[in-house]
Design a protein around this motif. Structure first.
Motif, PDB file in Angstrom:
ATOM      1  N   THR A 129      41.520  26.718  42.118  1.00 29.11           N
ATOM      2  CA  THR A 129      41.658  27.635  43.000  1.00 29.11           C
ATOM      3  C   THR A 129      41.221  27.072  44.382  1.00 29.11           C
ATOM      4  O   THR A 129      40.312  26.277  44.498  1.00 29.11           O
ATOM      5  CB  THR A 129      40.458  28.907  42.857  1.00 29.11           C
ATOM      6  N   HIS A 151      39.314  28.233  46.733  1.00 29.61           N
ATOM      7  CA  HIS A 151      38.150  28.509  47.016  1.00 29.61           C
ATOM      8  C   HIS A 151      36.925  27.547  46.466  1.00 29.61           C
ATOM      9  O   HIS A 151      36.164  27.034  46.813  1.00 29.61           O
ATOM     10  CB  HIS A 151      37.811  29.715  46.636  1.00 29.61           C
ATOM     11  N   ILE A 159      47.018  35.638  48.301  1.00 29.53           N
ATOM     12  CA  ILE A 159      46.003  36.637  47.538  1.00 29.53           C
ATOM     13  C   ILE A 159      46.944  37.728  46.736  1.00 29.53           C
ATOM     14  O   ILE A 159      47.571  38.379  47.473  1.00 29.53           O
ATOM     15  CB  ILE A 159      44.888  36.972  48.450  1.00 29.53           C
ATOM     16  N   ILE A 214      46.175  41.295  45.541  1.00 28.83           N
ATOM     17  CA  ILE A 214      45.351  42.138  45.833  1.00 28.83           C
ATOM     18  C   ILE A 214      45.534  43.167  44.805  1.00 28.83           C
ATOM     19  O   ILE A 214      46.476  43.977  44.621  1.00 28.83           O
ATOM     20  CB  ILE A 214      45.339  42.999  47.450  1.00 28.83           C
ATOM     21  N   VAL A 243      41.485  48.203  46.406  1.00 20.90           N
ATOM     22  CA  VAL A 243      41.181  48.289  47.719  1.00 20.90           C
ATOM     23  C   VAL A 243      40.426  49.470  47.936  1.00 20.90           C
ATOM     24  O   VAL A 243      40.696  50.706  47.382  1.00 20.90           O
ATOM     25  CB  VAL A 243      42.087  48.258  48.929  1.00 20.90           C
ATOM     26  N   VAL A 258      37.642  47.541  52.393  1.00 13.08           N
ATOM     27  CA  VAL A 258      37.180  46.513  51.682  1.00 13.08           C
ATOM     28  C   VAL A 258      37.971  46.261  50.538  1.00 13.08           C
ATOM     29  O   VAL A 258      38.298  47.085  49.422  1.00 13.08           O
ATOM     30  CB  VAL A 258      35.925  46.837  51.347  1.00 13.08           C
ATOM     31  N   ILE A 259      38.487  45.258  50.091  1.00 13.69           N
ATOM     32  CA  ILE A 259      39.012  44.565  49.035  1.00 13.69           C
ATOM     33  C   ILE A 259      37.959  44.313  48.038  1.00 13.69           C
ATOM     34  O   ILE A 259      37.082  43.524  48.129  1.00 13.69           O
ATOM     35  CB  ILE A 259      39.878  43.277  49.309  1.00 13.69           C
ATOM     36  N   LYS A 260      38.276  45.053  46.903  1.00 10.55           N
ATOM     37  CA  LYS A 260      37.227  44.914  45.656  1.00 10.55           C
ATOM     38  C   LYS A 260      37.616  44.189  44.328  1.00 10.55           C
ATOM     39  O   LYS A 260      37.038  43.966  43.780  1.00 10.55           O
ATOM     40  CB  LYS A 260      37.028  46.492  45.178  1.00 10.55           C
ATOM     41  N   ALA A 294      40.678  41.140  43.645  1.00  8.98           N
ATOM     42  CA  ALA A 294      41.900  40.288  44.351  1.00  8.98           C
ATOM     43  C   ALA A 294      41.631  38.713  43.812  1.00  8.98           C
ATOM     44  O   ALA A 294      40.440  38.397  42.981  1.00  8.98           O
ATOM     45  CB  ALA A 294      41.879  40.115  45.762  1.00  8.98           C
ATOM     46  N   TYR A 295      42.870  38.182  43.464  1.00  8.75           N
ATOM     47  CA  TYR A 295      42.908  37.095  42.910  1.00  8.75           C
ATOM     48  C   TYR A 295      43.686  35.677  43.779  1.00  8.75           C
ATOM     49  O   TYR A 295      44.634  36.255  44.460  1.00  8.75           O
ATOM     50  CB  TYR A 295      43.550  37.156  41.350  1.00  8.75           C
ATOM     51  N   PHE A 296      43.298  34.807  43.501  1.00  7.85           N
ATOM     52  CA  PHE A 296      44.040  33.569  44.079  1.00  7.85           C
ATOM     53  C   PHE A 296      45.445  33.423  43.422  1.00  7.85           C
ATOM     54  O   PHE A 296      45.483  33.393  42.305  1.00  7.85           O
ATOM     55  CB  PHE A 296      43.388  32.144  44.020  1.00  7.85           C
TER      56      PHE A 296
END
Ligand SMILES: [Mg+2]
Ligand SMILES: [Mg+2]
Lengths: 182, 182
Positions: free
Chosen positions: A1, A3, A42, A44, A47, A56-58, A60-62
């Protein structure tokens, strides 16, 4: 990923991406070129919309990028490139690319865009600009049963070394000038 | 936030963004142009790395985009545009744009890019392509104390209406052809 990669890079100070972003900022401020890193895609899922404050995004995935890292414009021409770094000393493994990126680069080349890869060999801190036409040929060689990497000496022969400077740090526009405007 | 907007749009079936994405997919498949929506920029604050499964973003926020929605290449030229929709019947309020987007469009115009806005008046389902040079003038008029919107009749006079088709749904490349390649 993306990140996870970021975390690994951060152990060694400035990353290739940070150097390129800074170079692009320099080009933008000096009105030389308008080139940006695309945001990480991303997916999502969930949210939250709290009252009186920002969403606020609670969850989500790459997502895998379907194109390349950077694009923009220089002297009216479309610029598109991917940045890659390797710790391998003798070759750039082709597994650093995925089919979507290759397809995208081929489509850009067909539309007469200026398309390339900026490669950093981390062990020796050497940076090369390799035009997409060459990458596409090495990709094809792999598909035909050839080696699964590009040898460093092939990159030295076909690519263009970029010396690291102060401002901009990675002056890849200088190479574009030499290749397309002289 | 982009997400909130998305929810509002979804009440009426296909959004302008979905129509444009589909048109771009058509252009890509037919090898006419390579134009993509940029991913929504997200500020990631917290990520979970579960064993044996994908990284999960647990906290993130929508960031304001510093550029426009779409960019890419057509016949070697750099294409850059912003898509906007309004329910207003008589004007496009300039508050639909922010200073960063205007600055970006000005920089693209200076680099000789093909830069424009695709506007949809939702109430009458009319879509216009308005070149960035005009938008920049209306922005300037606002800064000089003039009206805070572009009148629909100004858009009718200076812009180019795009009729909605089947494939592609929004054939904006046809307008680019007329304006830049004839
Ligand atoms: Mg990369
Ligand atoms: Mg938009």
């Amino acid at each position: 990923t993306p990140h996870l990669k970021q975390q690994v890079y951060s152990n060694r100070g400035m990353t290739l991406e940070e150097d390129l972003n800074e170079s692009n900022k320099y080009y933008l401020e000096k009105q030389i070129a308008v080139i940006h890193k695309k945001p990480t895609p991303i997916q999502i899922v969930n949210v939250d919309f709290p009252k009186r404050s920002a969403a606020v995004i609670k969850e989500a995935y790459f997502k895998q990028a379907s194109t390349t890292d950077y694009n923009g414009i220089y002297k009216g021409r479309y610029i598109d490139f991917e940045a890659k770094e390797t710790r391998n000393k003798t070759a750039l493994p082709l597994q650093n690319f995925h089919q979507h990126q290759i397809d995208h680069m081929r489509a850009v080349v067909e539309q007469q865009g200026i398309c390339f890869v900026i490669l950093r060999f981390a062990a020796v801190d050497e940076i090369y600009l390799l035009e997409a036409v060459h990458l596409l040929q090495f990709w094809e060689r792999q598909l035909q049963g050839g080696r699964k990497s590009i040898a460093k000496n092939e990159i030295e022969a076909l690519g263009h070394i970029i010396s690291i400077g102060m401002a901009p740090r990675i002056d890849y526009v200088k190479v574009i000038d030499k290749l397309y405007y002289q």
